[in-house]
Scaffold this motif. Structure first.
Motif, mmCIF file in Angstrom:
data_model
loop_
_atom_site.group_PDB
_atom_site.id
_atom_site.type_symbol
_atom_site.label_atom_id
_atom_site.label_comp_id
_atom_site.label_asym_id
_atom_site.label_seq_id
_atom_site.Cartn_x
_atom_site.Cartn_y
_atom_site.Cartn_z
ATOM 1 N N UNK A 402 39.242 -14.399 -1.316
ATOM 2 C CA UNK A 402 39.426 -13.886 -2.663
ATOM 3 C C UNK A 402 39.834 -13.012 -3.026
ATOM 4 N N UNK A 403 39.907 -12.665 -3.500
ATOM 5 C CA UNK A 403 40.172 -11.229 -4.061
ATOM 6 C C UNK A 403 40.804 -10.520 -5.901
ATOM 7 N N UNK A 404 39.253 -9.315 -6.058
ATOM 8 C CA UNK A 404 39.878 -8.345 -7.333
ATOM 9 C C UNK A 404 40.389 -7.262 -6.739
ATOM 10 N N UNK A 405 39.969 -6.442 -6.690
ATOM 11 C CA UNK A 405 40.559 -4.823 -6.197
ATOM 12 C C UNK A 405 40.294 -4.784 -5.235
ATOM 13 N N UNK A 406 39.660 -5.452 -4.234
ATOM 14 C CA UNK A 406 39.527 -5.818 -2.793
ATOM 15 C C UNK A 406 39.264 -6.784 -2.079
ATOM 16 N N UNK A 407 39.276 -7.295 -1.202
ATOM 17 C CA UNK A 407 39.325 -8.779 -0.370
ATOM 18 C C UNK A 407 38.210 -9.092 0.118
ATOM 19 N N UNK A 408 37.924 -10.400 -0.852
ATOM 20 C CA UNK A 408 36.398 -11.159 -0.677
ATOM 21 C C UNK A 408 36.623 -11.955 0.032
ATOM 22 N N UNK A 409 35.486 -12.221 1.146
ATOM 23 C CA UNK A 409 35.416 -12.739 2.262
ATOM 24 C C UNK A 409 34.837 -14.754 1.167
ATOM 25 N N UNK A 410 36.060 -15.821 1.477
ATOM 26 C CA UNK A 410 34.968 -16.768 0.774
ATOM 27 C C UNK A 410 34.589 -17.593 2.215
ATOM 28 N N UNK A 411 33.291 -18.246 1.746
ATOM 29 C CA UNK A 411 33.012 -19.638 2.814
ATOM 30 C C UNK A 411 32.856 -20.580 2.124
ATOM 31 N N UNK A 412 34.482 -21.223 1.840
ATOM 32 C CA UNK A 412 35.115 -22.462 1.526
ATOM 33 C C UNK A 412 35.232 -23.203 2.413
ATOM 34 N N UNK A 413 35.348 -24.650 2.666
ATOM 35 C CA UNK A 413 36.103 -25.455 3.026
ATOM 36 C C UNK A 413 35.905 -26.555 2.357
ATOM 37 N N UNK A 414 37.096 -27.441 3.377
ATOM 38 C CA UNK A 414 37.827 -28.504 2.094
ATOM 39 C C UNK A 414 36.653 -29.937 2.303
ATOM 40 N N UNK A 415 35.622 -29.759 3.321
ATOM 41 C CA UNK A 415 34.778 -30.132 3.125
ATOM 42 C C UNK A 415 34.362 -30.502 2.746
ATOM 43 N N UNK A 416 33.423 -28.981 1.962
ATOM 44 C CA UNK A 416 32.470 -29.219 1.019
ATOM 45 C C UNK A 416 32.671 -29.903 -0.512
ATOM 46 N N UNK A 417 31.416 -30.384 -0.902
ATOM 47 C CA UNK A 417 31.805 -30.621 -2.310
ATOM 48 C C UNK A 417 31.662 -30.395 -3.916
ATOM 49 N N UNK A 418 32.826 -30.134 -4.905
ATOM 50 C CA UNK A 418 32.678 -29.757 -5.053
ATOM 51 C C UNK A 418 31.680 -28.732 -5.928
ATOM 52 N N UNK A 419 30.547 -30.086 -6.400
ATOM 53 C CA UNK A 419 29.679 -28.724 -7.107
ATOM 54 C C UNK A 419 28.964 -27.280 -6.134
ATOM 55 N N UNK A 420 28.927 -27.878 -5.136
ATOM 56 C CA UNK A 420 28.478 -27.303 -4.308
ATOM 57 C C UNK A 420 29.566 -25.755 -4.023
ATOM 58 N N UNK A 421 30.895 -26.364 -4.201
ATOM 59 C CA UNK A 421 31.596 -24.831 -4.276
ATOM 60 C C UNK A 421 31.393 -24.078 -5.229
ATOM 61 N N UNK A 422 31.163 -24.894 -6.653
ATOM 62 C CA UNK A 422 31.698 -24.342 -8.180
ATOM 63 C C UNK A 422 30.045 -23.990 -8.071
ATOM 64 N N UNK A 423 29.192 -23.714 -7.762
ATOM 65 C CA UNK A 423 27.674 -23.042 -7.546
ATOM 66 C C UNK A 423 27.929 -21.577 -6.556
ATOM 67 N N UNK A 424 28.466 -21.836 -5.362
ATOM 68 C CA UNK A 424 28.877 -20.866 -4.223
ATOM 69 C C UNK A 424 29.707 -19.508 -5.446
ATOM 70 N N UNK A 425 30.722 -19.925 -6.521
ATOM 71 C CA UNK A 425 32.079 -19.058 -6.999
ATOM 72 C C UNK A 425 31.059 -18.697 -7.454
ATOM 73 N N UNK A 426 29.993 -18.964 -8.485
ATOM 74 C CA UNK A 426 29.203 -18.710 -9.465
ATOM 75 C C UNK A 426 28.769 -17.288 -9.887
ATOM 76 N N UNK A 427 28.159 -17.562 -8.008
ATOM 77 C CA UNK A 427 27.476 -16.086 -7.604
ATOM 78 C C UNK A 427 28.608 -15.034 -6.960
ATOM 79 N N UNK A 428 29.397 -14.906 -6.998
ATOM 80 C CA UNK A 428 30.333 -14.167 -6.497
ATOM 81 C C UNK A 428 30.970 -13.157 -7.636
ATOM 82 N N UNK A 429 30.515 -11.841 -6.655
ATOM 83 C CA UNK A 429 30.437 -10.555 -7.502
ATOM 84 C C UNK A 429 32.367 -10.549 -8.644
ATOM 85 N N UNK A 430 32.315 -9.492 -9.052
ATOM 86 C CA UNK A 430 33.707 -9.704 -9.448
ATOM 87 C C UNK A 430 34.373 -8.051 -9.464
#
Ligand code: CA
Length: 524
Positions: A402-430
Motif C-alpha cells: 500500500x502506498x500514499x506518500x509513504x510505504x504502508x505495510x498491508x496484511x492481506x492475502x488471497x485466503x481472506x474473505x472480502x468483507x474482512x479485507x474491506x473492514x481492514x482497508x477502512x481502518x488504514x490511515x491515509x
C-alpha cells in the motif's frame, strides 16, 4: 558546479517534450485517450463524482468525450456501448443508456441508425427503457428517429416477454409505458395491443384466454389473493417479486415460492430480507438452494451479475443490517461464503501468468472519497483491494503493498474473505500520493518485479519523480523489462502510464474483463 542536478524533473512539471496535463493534486499526469476514457465512463460511471470533481462536472466532462468521439466515429461509439452493456462488464447500465441517448440525438446518420438498432440490446428491461427516455430528454425532443428507436423496443419483444416486462416494470423516474406510448406511433399486433391497453389504462378485457398474457392475469389476481391461493399464483405463473403485494412479503412461504424463479440479482438483493423472516437459516433448503445458485458460473454470466454488486451484497449481508431502515438479520455463514466465491467467478476467467507481480494499492486520501458507480460504501480504495485480490488469487508469485506518500505495510492475502479485507482497508490511515513509490521501493529493496499493477486514480503529487520515469530507471538498474499496468479507479482523464511506452497499459477498475486483460498483457 553541477548544473545538471537542477534539471531533475518532478511531477511539478510535465516531462520535457511530452504532452501532459495538470491533475487535481498539483502534479502532471498523462491524458488517457478518448476511447479509453469512454470505457472508463461506461464501466465506472460518474455517479457521486470523485474526491476532486463533482458528479455534475464529471458527467459533463464525460459527455464532451462522447461528443468528440461521435464526430470521430459514431458507429464505433455505439458498438463500444453495446459490447460493454451486453457483456455485463459494468456494475450499472446507466452510463451506457446515457451514452446511447447521446448517439441517438447527436450522432451522424450512420451512428443514429446503429443506435436505433441497439436500443433493444442495451435497454433490456422496462426500467432501462425509462432511463433511456430520461436521458434522451436531456438532448432534445422526440423527433421521428427517437420515436422509431422506442417503437423498436416494443416491436422487438415477443408478446410473452412484453407482458412480463410491463407487469414487472411499470414506472420509474417519472416515466411509465403510458408516457412513452403517448410519444410514439406504435402499430402493435392485436395480442400486443391487449397487453399495452392493460399497461396504459389497466383494461383487462382483452387478456382472457390468452397464453401470452397469463402473467398479467395472475398479477391482477395476486393483488387480492391471500395465503395458499397467492402461493399457487406465484408458483404456477412464476410471478416476479415486483408483482407480489408488499403486505405478503413478511411470509417465508411467499419467498420460498418466489425463490425458484428469482434471478441471481434479485436473490442477492433480498438476502437480508429472506434471512430476517427466517426462510434463510443455517443449513436450510433455501440456503442450500441459494448457495448452489451463487456457485453456478453459467448462471452468473447469464444473469449479467457484476462482481461489484456481489461485493456490495457481501459487505451488507455480513454486517447483519441494511444501510437504511430497520431490517436486521443473523447472517448465514454458508451464504456469506458463497457470495465471496461468486465475486471471483463473476469475472472473466483468468489463467495465471506466473510473473512476479507487485500489487500496489494507492490508499491515499483521494481514494477514500466518493463511491464507485455510486455503490454504497465502496470507495475506490476498497474497490482496488477487491480487484487486487482477484489477481492475487490466480498469480502464485505476488506481493501486496500500500502506498500514499509513504510505504504502508498491508496484511492481506488471497485466503481472506472480502468483507474482512474491506473492514481492514477502512481502518488504514491515509495521506498524500506518490505513484512512483512502488517502483522506487522495489528498486531500493532490490525486489525483482515483472509486472507492477498500480490501482490508483492517477491524481499524484507534485514533489516526486514521474512514475513513468521511475519505471524506466527501475528497468535499467534491475535489468528487468518490467511492465506497468494502471488500473484506473475513477472516470477521470488522467493516467500515470506513458502512452508511448508499449510496456505500460491502462485498464479500467471493475471492468469484469480487466483481470484477464491484465494477465494477457503481462504474458505478452
Ligand atoms: Ca491521491
Amino acid at each position: 558546479m553541477n548544473y545538471g542536478k537542477h534539471m531533475d524533473q518532478t511531477q511539478r512539471e510535465p516531462l520535457r517534450g511530452r504532452k501532459m496535463v495538470a491533475n487535481n493534486q498539483g502534479g502532471y499526469s498523462f491524458e488517457v485517450n478518448d476511447w479509453s476514457r469512454l470505457t472508463r465512463f461506461l464501466v465506472l460511471g460518474s455517479e457521486g463524482g470523485t474526491f476532486y470533481v463533482s458528479e455534475r462536472e464529471l458527467t459533463r466532462q464525460n459527455a464532451s468525450v462522447v461528443e468528440r468521439l461521435l464526430k470521430e466515429d459514431g458507429v464505433r461509439v455505439v458498438n463500444e456501448i453495446v459490447e460493454i452493456s451486453q457483456d455485463g462488464r459494468a456494475p450499472k447500465n446507466d452510463a451506457a443508456l446515457f451514452a446511447l441517448a447521446m448517439c441517438l440525438k447527436l450522432g451522424d446518420v450512420d451512428a443514429r441508425r446503429c443506435a436505433r438498432a441497439a436500443v433493444p440490446l442495451v435497454a433490456r428491461t422496462g426500467t432501462h427503457l425509462f432511463d433511456l427516455a430520461n436521458a434522451v430528454k436531456a438532448f432534445g425532443g422526440w423527433g421521428r428517429g427517437t420515436q422509431a428507436a422506442f417503437e423498436g423496443w416494443y416491436n422487438a419483444l415477443t408478446p410473452e416477454k412484453l407482458a412480463y416486462q410491463v407487469a414487472k416494470y411499470q414506472q420509474r423516474n417519472g416515466w411509465s409505458h403510458r408516457d412513452i406510448l403517448r410519444k410514439v406511433h406504435l402499430q402493435p399486433t392485436a395480442e400486443k395491443q391487449a397487453i399495452l391497453r392493460w399497461a396504459v389504462k389497466g383494461e383487462t378485457s382483452g387478456l382472457a384466454g390468452n397464453d401470452a398474457t397469463k402473467v398479467i392475469w395472475a398479477f391482477e389476481q395476486a393483488k387480492t389473493a391471500k395465503g395458499k391461493s397467492l402461493i399457487r399464483l406465484i408458483t404456477d405463473f412464476g410471478l416476479p417479486h415486483e408483482c407480489v403485494p408488499n403486505e405478503a412479503k413478511g411470509d417465508p412461504a411467499v419467498w420460498e415460492a418466489m425463490l425458484p424463479n428469482m434471478g441471481v440479482t434479485a436473490i442477492v438483493r433480498n438476502l437480508g430480507k429472506m434471512t430476517s423472516i427466517g426462510l434463510l437459516a443455517p443449513m436450510s433448503n433455501a440456503a442450500t438452494f441459494i448457495q448452489q445458485r451463487l456457485n453456478d458460473e453459467e448462471l452468473l454470466k447469464k444473469g449479467k451479475v457484476h462482481p461489484l454488486n456481489l461485493l456490495v451484497a457481501l459487505k451488507t449481508y455480513a454486517q447483519g443490517h441494511g444501510d437504511k431502515g430497520k431490517l436486521a438479520w443473523q447472517p448465514v455463514q454458508g451464504v456469506t461464503n458463497a457470495l465471496d466465491s461468486a465475486f471471483y467467478k463473476a469475472f472473466k476467467a483468468v489463467e495465471p501468468t506466473n510473473k512476479r507481480t507487485l500489487l500496489a494499492l494507492d490508499v491515499s486520501g483521494s481514494m477514500t472519497c466518493s463511491n464507485i458507480s455510486g455503490m454504497s460504501g465502496i470507495t475506490p480504495r476498497l474497490g482496488s483491494a477487491a480487484m487486487a485480490l482477484v489477481t492475487a488469487n490466480v498469480e502464485p508469485v505476488h506481493h501486496f503493498m500500500g502506498f500514499s506518500h509513504t510505504f504502508i505495510k498491508l496484511d492481506v492475502n488471497p485466503k481472506m474473505r472480502l468483507d474482512a479485507v474491506v473492514n481492514y482497508f477502512d481502518r488504514i490511515p491515509f495521506g498524500g500520493t506518490d505513484c512512483s513509490l512502488p517502483m522506487r521501493w522495489a528498486q531500493q529493496n532490490k525486489v525483482p518485479v515483472d509486472t507492477f499493477v498500480v490501482y490508483t486514480d492517477s491524481e499524484t503529487g507534485a514533489t516526486y519523480q514521474h512514475p513513468a520515469q521511475q519505471l524506466k530507471e527501475y528497468r535499467q538498474k534491475m535489468g528487468i523489462g518490467a511492465k506497468l499496468v494502471v488500473v484506473g479507479m475513477t472516470a477521470n482523464g488522467f493516467t500515470i502510464a506513458d502512452p508511448n511506452d508499449a510496456g505500460m497499459l491502462d485498464v479500467v477498475g471493475f471492468d469484469t474483463a480487466t483481470p484477464a486483460v491484465l494477465a494477457d498483457f503481462a504474458r505478452d
